[in-house]
Structure formats: C-alpha cells, structure tokens
Design a protein around this motif. Structure first.
Motif, short mmCIF file in Angstrom:
data_model
loop_
_atom_site.label_atom_id
_atom_site.label_comp_id
_atom_site.label_asym_id
_atom_site.label_seq_id
_atom_site.Cartn_x
_atom_site.Cartn_y
_atom_site.Cartn_z
N MET A 1 -44.67 5.55 33.17
CA MET A 1 -44.68 4.14 33.40
C MET A 1 -43.51 3.79 34.32
N LYS A 2 -43.78 2.95 35.27
CA LYS A 2 -42.76 2.54 36.23
C LYS A 2 -41.76 1.60 35.55
N PRO A 3 -40.51 1.59 36.02
CA PRO A 3 -39.50 0.69 35.42
C PRO A 3 -39.92 -0.78 35.46
N ARG A 4 -40.64 -1.15 36.49
CA ARG A 4 -41.08 -2.54 36.62
C ARG A 4 -42.07 -2.88 35.52
N HIS A 5 -43.00 -1.98 35.22
CA HIS A 5 -43.98 -2.21 34.17
C HIS A 5 -43.33 -2.17 32.78
N ARG A 6 -42.32 -1.30 32.66
CA ARG A 6 -41.62 -1.21 31.39
C ARG A 6 -40.90 -2.53 31.09
N ARG A 7 -40.23 -3.12 32.10
CA ARG A 7 -39.55 -4.41 31.93
C ARG A 7 -40.55 -5.51 31.58
N LEU A 8 -41.67 -5.50 32.22
CA LEU A 8 -42.71 -6.49 31.97
C LEU A 8 -43.22 -6.36 30.53
N ALA A 9 -43.40 -5.13 30.06
CA ALA A 9 -43.86 -4.90 28.69
C ALA A 9 -42.81 -5.36 27.69
N LEU A 10 -41.52 -5.12 27.96
CA LEU A 10 -40.45 -5.56 27.07
C LEU A 10 -40.37 -7.09 27.01
N VAL A 11 -40.51 -7.74 28.15
CA VAL A 11 -40.48 -9.21 28.19
C VAL A 11 -41.67 -9.77 27.42
N ALA A 12 -42.84 -9.19 27.60
CA ALA A 12 -44.04 -9.66 26.88
C ALA A 12 -43.87 -9.46 25.38
N ALA A 13 -43.32 -8.32 24.96
CA ALA A 13 -43.09 -8.08 23.54
C ALA A 13 -42.07 -9.06 22.97
N GLY A 14 -41.03 -9.34 23.73
CA GLY A 14 -40.01 -10.30 23.28
C GLY A 14 -40.58 -11.70 23.12
N LEU A 15 -41.40 -12.13 24.08
CA LEU A 15 -42.03 -13.45 23.99
C LEU A 15 -43.00 -13.52 22.80
N THR A 16 -43.71 -12.43 22.55
CA THR A 16 -44.63 -12.40 21.41
C THR A 16 -43.87 -12.52 20.11
N LEU A 17 -42.77 -11.79 19.96
CA LEU A 17 -41.96 -11.86 18.75
C LEU A 17 -41.33 -13.25 18.59
N ALA A 18 -40.86 -13.84 19.66
CA ALA A 18 -40.25 -15.17 19.59
C ALA A 18 -41.28 -16.22 19.17
N SER A 19 -42.47 -16.14 19.74
CA SER A 19 -43.50 -17.12 19.38
C SER A 19 -43.95 -16.93 17.92
N ALA A 20 -44.01 -15.69 17.46
CA ALA A 20 -44.35 -15.44 16.06
C ALA A 20 -43.27 -16.01 15.13
N GLY A 21 -42.02 -15.87 15.50
CA GLY A 21 -40.92 -16.42 14.70
C GLY A 21 -40.96 -17.94 14.65
N VAL A 22 -41.22 -18.57 15.78
CA VAL A 22 -41.32 -20.04 15.82
C VAL A 22 -42.50 -20.51 14.97
N THR A 23 -43.62 -19.81 15.05
CA THR A 23 -44.80 -20.18 14.25
C THR A 23 -44.50 -20.08 12.76
N LEU A 24 -43.84 -19.02 12.34
CA LEU A 24 -43.47 -18.87 10.92
C LEU A 24 -42.48 -19.94 10.48
N ALA A 25 -41.50 -20.26 11.32
CA ALA A 25 -40.51 -21.29 10.97
C ALA A 25 -41.17 -22.66 10.84
N LEU A 26 -42.06 -23.00 11.75
CA LEU A 26 -42.76 -24.29 11.68
C LEU A 26 -43.68 -24.36 10.47
N GLY A 27 -44.32 -23.25 10.12
CA GLY A 27 -45.17 -23.22 8.93
C GLY A 27 -44.36 -23.43 7.66
N ALA A 28 -43.19 -22.82 7.58
CA ALA A 28 -42.33 -23.01 6.40
C ALA A 28 -41.82 -24.45 6.34
N PHE A 29 -41.49 -25.02 7.48
CA PHE A 29 -41.03 -26.40 7.52
C PHE A 29 -42.14 -27.35 7.07
N ARG A 30 -43.33 -27.12 7.53
CA ARG A 30 -44.46 -27.99 7.20
C ARG A 30 -44.79 -27.93 5.71
#
Length: 145
Positions: free
Chosen positions: A1-30
């Motif tokens: 895998m090229k370094p460019r694709h690896r960075r893109l995969a890491l950013v996508a994984a980070g955004l997925t984890l962040a959105s999952a965390g926000v969804t869980l936090a909002l669900g607990a708040f609600r």
C-alpha cells in the motif's frame, strides 16, 4: 500500500471512530434528558404518561401529609401553578427548605391515577435567600453608619 493510501485509510478510520463516539455520547445524553413541565402543561396533555419529568410549582398550603405507617418517610403533597394542581407522592427525606406555599420541583413519573410518583424533590428559594445563621443588614441601618 502506498503511503498516500495508508494516510487516507488512517484519516477515514479516525473519522469513523470520532463519529461513533459522538453518536454514543449524544445517545447517552438523550436517555438522561429530563423535561421541565408545569401542572398546567400536564393537564393540557403536553407531557407523556410514564415519561421521566420534572414538575415545578408551589406546594399548596395544607396539602402536606405524612404517612405514619412508613415511619414518616412517605409524604403526599400537591403542586400548583395557578389554576391546575398535581398530586405528588414521595418516599424519602425532604430538603430543609421544603414547606407549604414555597416553590418545589419534583422529579418522577406520572402513574395511571394521575399522581406524580417522585424519586427526587428539590426545594426552590427566592432571590433573597440567606443561609441559616447569616443575617442580611437592615436597609434602614446601612446608611446610618
């Protein structure tokens, strides 16, 4: 895998984890959200039966009754906000500021008979509240010093 694709995969994984965390936090708040209503709103049908509510109003004079069989911990009283009233039953220790004719907030659920079964009662005080043992200076004497 090229370094460019690896960075893109890491950013996508980070955004997925962040959105999952926000969804869980909002669900607990609600799920912990409690709406504040008045007896008038309950009488108008603006509050769901069985939902957790905070009801505010004035404790009606003469409405406080303690249940002798429950060793004084079970209390019945009526909250009013003018034309409408709501009976409340609470088992526990009431706050020191709780008394007839004063503001109170009761948190609980309305049962089938239309009574609020409270799990918590909070006493409200006016804007001139002073802690016990502290006396406000008399306004007439303040200018004489």
């Amino acid at each position: 895998m090229k370094p460019r694709h690896r960075r893109l995969a890491l950013v996508a994984a980070g955004l997925t984890l962040a959105s999952a965390g926000v969804t869980l936090a909002l669900g607990a708040f609600r799920s912990n959200l409690v709406f504040f209503v008045t007896p008038t709103q309950i009488a108008a049908g603006q509050a769901e039966r069985g939902a957790l509510l905070r009801v505010g109003g004035l404790v009606q004079p003469g409405s406080i009754a303690r249940d002798a069989a429950a060793e004084g911990l079970k209390v019945r009283f009526v909250l009013a906000d003018g034309p409408h009233t709501l009976p409340v039953v609470f088992e526990g220790v009431l706050p020191d500021l709780f008394s007839a004719g004063r503001g109170a907030i009761a948190q609980g659920r309305i049962d089938a008979s239309g009574t609020l079964v409270a799990t918590e009662v909070l006493a409200k005080h006016d804007e001139n509240y002073m802690p016990p043992g502290v006396h406000a200076p008399d306004a007439g004497q303040a200018g004489a010093r």
